[in-house]
Design an enzyme around this catalytic site. Structure first.
Site, PDB file in Angstrom:
ATOM      1  CE1 TYR A 151      -0.011   0.623   8.555  1.00  0.00           C
ATOM      2  CE2 TYR A 151       1.235   2.434   7.575  1.00  0.00           C
ATOM      3  CZ  TYR A 151       1.096   1.090   7.859  1.00  0.00           C
ATOM      4  OH  TYR A 151       2.071   0.199   7.448  1.00  0.00           O
ATOM      5  CE  LYS A 162      -0.213  -0.268   4.997  1.00  0.00           C
ATOM      6  NZ  LYS A 162       0.866  -1.245   4.991  1.00  0.00           N
TER       7      LYS A 162
END
Length: 372
Positions: free
Chosen positions: A219, A135
């Site tokens: 996140y 990611k």
């Protein structure tokens, strides 16, 4: 111990004890599956790959390390020797497409700078390999869509490296919120940041696609989504960057943003390259659950507050840590035909929201979002 206190402790600890075995993706899926461990090719031999991923593949139940890809011959020689990878299974970027001819490679883990994710994931799909991509999935939603299309065309799996979806404390937090322990969620705070040292690829926009939001901020974004269990309907963002700092010639430092969810819950999120954060909290009508730190490689700590009384929750050690569980999950999906719990569509959803956050900060207004 009174009945109410016993019930409370059973809720806090009992859910977690069962969750570690039951909710960690893949538990029991591989019964009757082929016994051969599937082979990973690691693409990109930077610190994350060599210090976090590769040392843990030996602990996988369904996967093994069989090939390496790097543009640095010295790394191929060093890590090839360390992990017993034959020279025939060491690839440069120039001959990368020839992985299609290697039957020992079933899975490819793309651990490259963000701007290279799409190209090397698509080429891996075209070579007939299942893909795990770090990611953020890519640097635009258009690239994400192309990656998804390539995997579907090749009938291969595409998974994104959201390791926190395999981490017991994060899974327990999700379950506590879902079970109503904190009541109806009204506020989520999620903060992630660190002091970014100069002269690294993440501070070079052509390689990173952006600054802290594309790196550590994802996140906060993904946590707000999995904790709420919803997709936001509105985003408002503000950027704070000192352009006199040579680190931030091409990328942003800090972005603060707010998301409103269909339930009315609000998420306040932070992404920063100039201050340290790693925490989140879900506050509801009956209390709150929080992790601090929330998403490190290890050492998560959880607290739950009910009826004005905070309690620290300690879960049993999992059979597989988050890295091993993630690596095994793609192998299990490849063997069983199941879709990864963090598929390409999950990465695409985050990228569309990242684009909306950047747009809101740039235009100085709230962005309304379509139906999820």
């Amino acid at each position: 111990m009174g009945c109410d206190e016993r019930t409370r402790r059973e809720i806090l600890y009992g859910i977690g004890a069962g969750l570690t075995a039951a909710v960690l993706p893949g538990a029991g899926w591989a019964q009757g599956a082929p016994k051969r461990k599937l082979g990973y090719a690691i693409v990109g031999l930077g610190n994350y790959a060599t210090r976090q991923i590769m040392p843990r593949i030996k602990d996988c139940e369904f996967a093994r390390l069989t090939a390496l890809v790097s543009g640095t011959p010295e790394k191929l020689e060093r890590y090839g020797a360390e992990y017993g990878i034959p020279k025939t299974h060491r690839y440069s970027y120039a001959n990368y497409d020839s992985i299609r001819d290697n039957p020992d490679i079933d899975l490819v883990y793309v651990v490259l700078p963000n701007s290279m994710h799409a190209e090397y994931s698509i080429r891996a799909s075209q070579a007939g390999k299942h893909v795990l991509c770090e990611k953020p999935m890519a640097i635009s939603s258009a690239e994400c869509e192309a990656m998804i299309a390539a995997a579907k065309k090749a009938n291969r799996k595409l998974m994104i490296g959201y390791r926190c979806h395999f981490e017991p404390y994060n899974l327990h937090a999700i379950e506590l919120v879902k079970s109503g322990v904190v009541g109806r969620p009204t506020l989520i705070t999620a903060e992630h940041g660190f002091y970014a040292q100069p002269n690294q690829w993440r501070l070079d926009k052509p390689l990173s696609g952006g600054g802290s939001l594309m790196d550590i901020g994802i996140y906060s974004l993904n946590a707000a989504r999995y904790l709420s269990g919803q997709e936001p309907v509105e985003i408002s963002a503000m950027e704070s960057t000192d352009r006199s700092d040579p680190r931030f010639k091409t990328v942003e430092d800090r972005i603060d943003w707010q998301m409103r969810f269909p339930s009315g819950a609000i998420a306040d999120c932070v992404s920063s390259y100039s201050s340290g954060h790693n925490a989140y909290r879900v506050t509801g009508t009956k209390g709150w659950v929080g992790l601090d730190p929330a998403t490190p490689y290890q050492g998560q700590q959880m607290w739950v507050r009910q009826d004005g009384q905070p309690t620290q929750v300690t879960l049993p050690a999992p059979a597989k840590n988050q890295f091993v569980a993630q690596l095994d999950h793609l192998a299990e999906c490849a063997m069983t035909g199941r879709e990864p719990i963090v598929s390409g569509e999950e990465g695409l959803r985050d990228m569309r929201l990242i684009e909306a956050i950047y747009r809101s900060a740039r235009e100085g207004r709230a962005i309304k979002l379509g139906a999820a």
